[in-house]
Design a protein around this motif. Structure first.
Motif, PDB file in Angstrom:
ATOM      1  N   GLY A  32       0.856  -1.190   0.000  1.00 36.77           N
ATOM      2  CA  GLY A  32       0.000   0.000   0.000  1.00 36.77           C
ATOM      3  C   GLY A  32       0.887   1.233   0.000  1.00 36.77           C
ATOM      4  N   CYS A  33       1.839   1.244  -0.933  1.00 40.52           N
ATOM      5  CA  CYS A  33       2.929   2.238  -0.891  1.00 40.52           C
ATOM      6  C   CYS A  33       2.487   3.632  -1.288  1.00 40.52           C
ATOM      7  CB  CYS A  33       4.063   1.785  -1.795  1.00 40.52           C
ATOM      8  SG  CYS A  33       3.567   1.659  -3.524  1.00 40.52           S
ATOM      9  N   GLY A  34       1.293   3.764  -1.887  1.00 44.57           N
ATOM     10  CA  GLY A  34       0.847   5.096  -2.303  1.00 44.57           C
ATOM     11  C   GLY A  34       1.865   5.743  -3.241  1.00 44.57           C
ATOM     12  N   ASP A  35       2.264   6.980  -2.934  1.00 49.53           N
ATOM     13  CA  ASP A  35       3.196   7.701  -3.817  1.00 49.53           C
ATOM     14  C   ASP A  35       4.653   7.284  -3.608  1.00 49.53           C
ATOM     15  OD1 ASP A  35       3.722   8.783  -1.355  1.00 49.53           O
ATOM     16  OD2 ASP A  35       3.568  10.873  -1.987  1.00 49.53           O
ATOM     17  N   ASP A  53       0.917  -1.306  -4.756  1.00 47.39           N
ATOM     18  CA  ASP A  53      -0.366  -0.672  -4.420  1.00 47.39           C
ATOM     19  C   ASP A  53      -1.389  -1.086  -5.472  1.00 47.39           C
ATOM     20  OD1 ASP A  53      -0.956   2.075  -2.483  1.00 47.39           O
ATOM     21  OD2 ASP A  53      -2.491   1.452  -3.932  1.00 47.39           O
ATOM     22  N   THR A  54      -2.628  -1.238  -5.040  1.00 50.18           N
ATOM     23  CA  THR A  54      -3.680  -1.626  -5.979  1.00 50.18           C
ATOM     24  C   THR A  54      -4.283  -0.406  -6.683  1.00 50.18           C
ATOM     25  OG1 THR A  54      -5.061  -1.748  -3.999  1.00 50.18           O
ATOM     26  CG2 THR A  54      -4.390  -3.838  -4.982  1.00 50.18           C
ATOM     27  N   ASP A  55      -3.809   0.778  -6.337  1.00 50.64           N
ATOM     28  CA  ASP A  55      -4.293   2.000  -6.983  1.00 50.64           C
ATOM     29  C   ASP A  55      -3.292   2.406  -8.079  1.00 50.64           C
ATOM     30  OD1 ASP A  55      -5.105   4.517  -7.716  1.00 50.64           O
ATOM     31  OD2 ASP A  55      -5.158   5.343  -5.688  1.00 50.64           O
ATOM     32  N   ALA A  56      -3.646   2.107  -9.332  1.00 47.93           N
ATOM     33  CA  ALA A  56      -2.726   2.343 -10.455  1.00 47.93           C
ATOM     34  C   ALA A  56      -2.390   3.830 -10.583  1.00 47.93           C
ATOM     35  CB  ALA A  56      -3.353   1.832 -11.743  1.00 47.93           C
ATOM     36  N   ARG A  57      -3.363   4.677 -10.282  1.00 50.58           N
ATOM     37  CA  ARG A  57      -3.178   6.120 -10.489  1.00 50.58           C
ATOM     38  C   ARG A  57      -2.079   6.682  -9.592  1.00 50.58           C
ATOM     39  NH1 ARG A  57      -4.677   9.740  -7.258  1.00 50.58           N
ATOM     40  NH2 ARG A  57      -5.717   8.100  -6.090  1.00 50.58           N
ATOM     41  N   VAL A  58      -2.101   6.289  -8.314  1.00 45.36           N
ATOM     42  CA  VAL A  58      -1.130   6.851  -7.374  1.00 45.36           C
ATOM     43  C   VAL A  58       0.284   6.343  -7.697  1.00 45.36           C
ATOM     44  CG1 VAL A  58      -1.278   5.139  -5.479  1.00 45.36           C
ATOM     45  CG2 VAL A  58      -0.896   7.524  -4.933  1.00 45.36           C
ATOM     46  N   ILE A  59       0.361   5.111  -8.184  1.00 48.90           N
ATOM     47  CA  ILE A  59       1.661   4.555  -8.586  1.00 48.90           C
ATOM     48  C   ILE A  59       2.201   5.318  -9.802  1.00 48.90           C
ATOM     49  CG2 ILE A  59       2.729   2.519  -9.672  1.00 48.90           C
ATOM     50  CD1 ILE A  59       2.274   1.630  -7.020  1.00 48.90           C
ATOM     51  N   ALA A  60       1.315   5.581 -10.759  1.00 51.23           N
ATOM     52  CA  ALA A  60       1.741   6.235 -12.001  1.00 51.23           C
ATOM     53  C   ALA A  60       2.291   7.630 -11.723  1.00 51.23           C
ATOM     54  CB  ALA A  60       0.567   6.312 -12.968  1.00 51.23           C
ATOM     55  N   LEU A  70       8.112   0.566  -7.997  1.00 51.57           N
ATOM     56  CA  LEU A  70       6.713   0.608  -7.556  1.00 51.57           C
ATOM     57  C   LEU A  70       5.869  -0.158  -8.565  1.00 51.57           C
ATOM     58  CD1 LEU A  70       6.320   4.333  -6.360  1.00 51.57           C
ATOM     59  CD2 LEU A  70       7.139   2.350  -5.085  1.00 51.57           C
ATOM     60  N   GLU A  71       4.976  -0.983  -8.047  1.00 54.49           N
ATOM     61  CA  GLU A  71       4.232  -1.871  -8.936  1.00 54.49           C
ATOM     62  C   GLU A  71       2.743  -1.874  -8.579  1.00 54.49           C
ATOM     63  OE1 GLU A  71       6.559  -5.399  -9.962  1.00 54.49           O
ATOM     64  OE2 GLU A  71       4.738  -6.504  -9.501  1.00 54.49           O
ATOM     65  N   HIS A  72       1.934  -1.920  -9.602  1.00 57.57           N
ATOM     66  CA  HIS A  72       0.482  -1.998  -9.423  1.00 57.57           C
ATOM     67  C   HIS A  72       0.112  -3.455  -9.164  1.00 57.57           C
ATOM     68  CE1 HIS A  72      -3.736  -1.903 -11.366  1.00 57.57           C
ATOM     69  NE2 HIS A  72      -3.816  -1.643 -10.071  1.00 57.57           N
ATOM     70  N   THR A  73       0.118  -3.847  -7.898  1.00 57.44           N
ATOM     71  CA  THR A  73      -0.094  -5.250  -7.529  1.00 57.44           C
ATOM     72  C   THR A  73      -0.759  -5.322  -6.164  1.00 57.44           C
ATOM     73  OG1 THR A  73       1.956  -5.890  -8.656  1.00 57.44           O
ATOM     74  CG2 THR A  73       1.125  -7.440  -7.056  1.00 57.44           C
ATOM     75  N   ASP A  74      -1.562  -6.344  -6.003  1.00 57.61           N
ATOM     76  CA  ASP A  74      -2.102  -6.672  -4.682  1.00 57.61           C
ATOM     77  C   ASP A  74      -1.012  -7.436  -3.921  1.00 57.61           C
ATOM     78  OD1 ASP A  74      -3.441  -8.070  -2.518  1.00 57.61           O
ATOM     79  OD2 ASP A  74      -5.338  -7.710  -3.547  1.00 57.61           O
ATOM     80  N   PHE A  75      -0.689  -7.007  -2.707  1.00 59.29           N
ATOM     81  CA  PHE A  75       0.427  -7.650  -1.989  1.00 59.29           C
ATOM     82  C   PHE A  75       0.161  -9.134  -1.749  1.00 59.29           C
ATOM     83  CE2 PHE A  75      -0.943  -8.244   2.479  1.00 59.29           C
ATOM     84  CZ  PHE A  75      -2.076  -7.447   2.559  1.00 59.29           C
ATOM     85  N   ARG A  76      -1.103  -9.544  -1.780  1.00 56.79           N
ATOM     86  CA  ARG A  76      -1.410 -10.948  -1.534  1.00 56.79           C
ATOM     87  C   ARG A  76      -1.012 -11.835  -2.699  1.00 56.79           C
ATOM     88  NH1 ARG A  76      -7.460  -9.779   0.195  1.00 56.79           N
ATOM     89  NH2 ARG A  76      -7.111  -8.292  -1.493  1.00 56.79           N
ATOM     90  N   THR A  90      -2.572   0.319   5.741  1.00 52.60           N
ATOM     91  CA  THR A  90      -2.999  -0.533   4.619  1.00 52.60           C
ATOM     92  C   THR A  90      -3.626  -1.849   5.073  1.00 52.60           C
ATOM     93  OG1 THR A  90      -1.287   0.396   3.193  1.00 52.60           O
ATOM     94  CG2 THR A  90      -2.176  -1.716   2.527  1.00 52.60           C
ATOM     95  N   LEU A  91      -3.171  -2.393   6.202  1.00 54.49           N
ATOM     96  CA  LEU A  91      -3.637  -3.722   6.607  1.00 54.49           C
ATOM     97  C   LEU A  91      -5.167  -3.789   6.713  1.00 54.49           C
ATOM     98  CD1 LEU A  91      -2.992  -6.591   7.496  1.00 54.49           C
ATOM     99  CD2 LEU A  91      -2.588  -5.731   9.820  1.00 54.49           C
TER     100      LEU A  91
END
Ligand SMILES: C[S@@+](CC[C@H](N)C(=O)[O-])C[C@H]1O[C@@H](n2cnc3c(N)ncnc32)[C@H](O)[C@@H]1O
Length: 213
Positions: A32-35, A53-60, A70-76, A90-91
């Protein structure tokens, strides 16, 4: 004095998170790394850092650096292990048992899990916490000029602190949980692992197993 571009109740705990990084740590994961602000700080302590992070926009929108990926991925969905795994606010975005089980799997033997979390306030058991309100307001006031941060996906926590303590005691024996100011708790757990017990250097080999860093 901090050089961070902004301050909020999450960045307030970055110094605590960085203090949990073990000396041997080479690889770090921030979920859930955000920016990527914390991930970039972790890069000052580790050779390779992955933020997901599952939010593609904040990663981009996050600035790129050579040692932080930084990757658009669910940590699970991750299948590597890391010498330090961090999770700030994030948890509570995933079911607790699922989240803690996954985090346990992601920490390399001898590695450390550092969580800054939110809990669902319970009017009876958390009543004394309201005595901390003046202290929280005072910290907020001190940072009012830099208060902010990127827009992020938020959700309300679903578990009380008692539920979090019970589940953590079962899944992460020895985890230390402390209630903190700013409506946050901290959880620290070290994976006892076989490698530590046998005297092998903790974390060895984990960086090479990683295909994403
Ligand atoms: C409240 S924000 C906190 C962001 C950042 N850690 C901070 O301290 O500012 C929670 C973040 O977790 C991300 N998130 C939620 N579920 C996730 C999951 N399963 N895997 C990875 N990231 C997730 C959200 O997209 C959001 O950016």
């Amino acid at each position: 004095m901090s050089t961070d571009p902004y301050w909020n109740h999450n960045t307030h705990y970055h110094p605590w998170v960085l203090d949990q990084v073990p000396d041997h740590a080479r690889t770090a994961l921030d979920i859930g790394c955000g920016d990527g602000l914390l991930a970039r700080k972790l890069a000052g302590r580790c050779d390779a850092v992955l933020g997901v992070d599952t939010d593609a926009r904040v990663i981009a929108d996050a600035p790129a650096t050579p040692t932080v990926h930084l990757e658009h991925t669910d940590f699970r969905d991750l299948d590597q292990t890391f010498d330090v795994v961090t999770a700030v606010a994030t948890l509570h975005h995933v079911p607790l048992r699922d989240g803690l089980t996954t985090l346990r799997r992601l920490v390399a033997p001898g590695g450390v899990l550092a969580v800054v979390g939110l809990w669902k306030m319970h009017p009876l058991t958390d009543f004394p916490y309201y005595a901390a309100l003046p202290a929280i307001r005072a910290v907020d006031r001190r940072h009012r000029r830099v208060l902010g941060g990127p827009e992020m996906v938020l959700r309300d926590p679903r578990e009380t602190l008692a539920e979090i303590r019970t589940t953590a005691a079962e899944l992460l024996p020895g985890a230390q949980i402390r209630r903190r100011l700013m409506w946050r708790y901290t959880l620290r757990w070290q994976n006892p692992g076989r490698e530590l017990a046998s005297g092998k250097r903790a974390g060895e080999g984990t960086a090479r197993r990683s295909s994403r860093l």
